[in-house]
Design a protein around this motif. Sequence first.
Motif, mmCIF file in Angstrom:
data_model
loop_
_atom_site.group_PDB
_atom_site.id
_atom_site.type_symbol
_atom_site.label_atom_id
_atom_site.label_comp_id
_atom_site.label_asym_id
_atom_site.label_seq_id
_atom_site.Cartn_x
_atom_site.Cartn_y
_atom_site.Cartn_z
ATOM 1 N N TYR A 9 46.755 34.162 33.471
ATOM 2 C CA TYR A 9 46.189 34.951 34.572
ATOM 3 C C TYR A 9 45.033 35.815 34.080
ATOM 4 N N LEU A 10 45.223 36.515 32.980
ATOM 5 C CA LEU A 10 44.168 37.382 32.457
ATOM 6 C C LEU A 10 42.951 36.577 31.992
ATOM 7 N N THR A 11 43.189 35.419 31.427
ATOM 8 C CA THR A 11 42.085 34.559 30.998
ATOM 9 C C THR A 11 41.270 34.083 32.196
ATOM 10 N N VAL A 12 41.944 33.626 33.227
ATOM 11 C CA VAL A 12 41.247 33.170 34.433
ATOM 12 C C VAL A 12 40.502 34.321 35.088
ATOM 13 N N LYS A 13 41.114 35.473 35.140
ATOM 14 C CA LYS A 13 40.480 36.650 35.741
ATOM 15 C C LYS A 13 39.212 37.030 34.972
ATOM 16 N N ALA A 14 39.253 36.978 33.639
ATOM 17 C CA ALA A 14 38.084 37.305 32.819
ATOM 18 C C ALA A 14 36.967 36.287 33.038
ATOM 19 N N ILE A 15 37.310 35.027 33.153
ATOM 20 C CA ILE A 15 36.303 33.984 33.395
ATOM 21 C C ILE A 15 35.664 34.185 34.765
#
Length: 64
Positions: free
Chosen positions: A16-22
């Motif tokens: 979730y955090l990776t997708v949000k950062a992207i």
Amino acid sequence: MLKFLVVVILFAVIVYLTVKAIERRGVAPQPKRPPARPVAPDDDPEFLRDLERKRKHPEDPEPS
């Protein structure tokens, strides 16, 4: 069972955090390239040249 659930939750949070950062970073749109060849007859220099020739010399036969 509890350890497995904690691992799944940690994995979900990381994804979730990776997708949000992207998504926050965004992706720059690709620049549009001009058309490779004329799109309309009035953009075509050869067409315009032939049109001008026909206007000046209407009795000339068409080139093959």
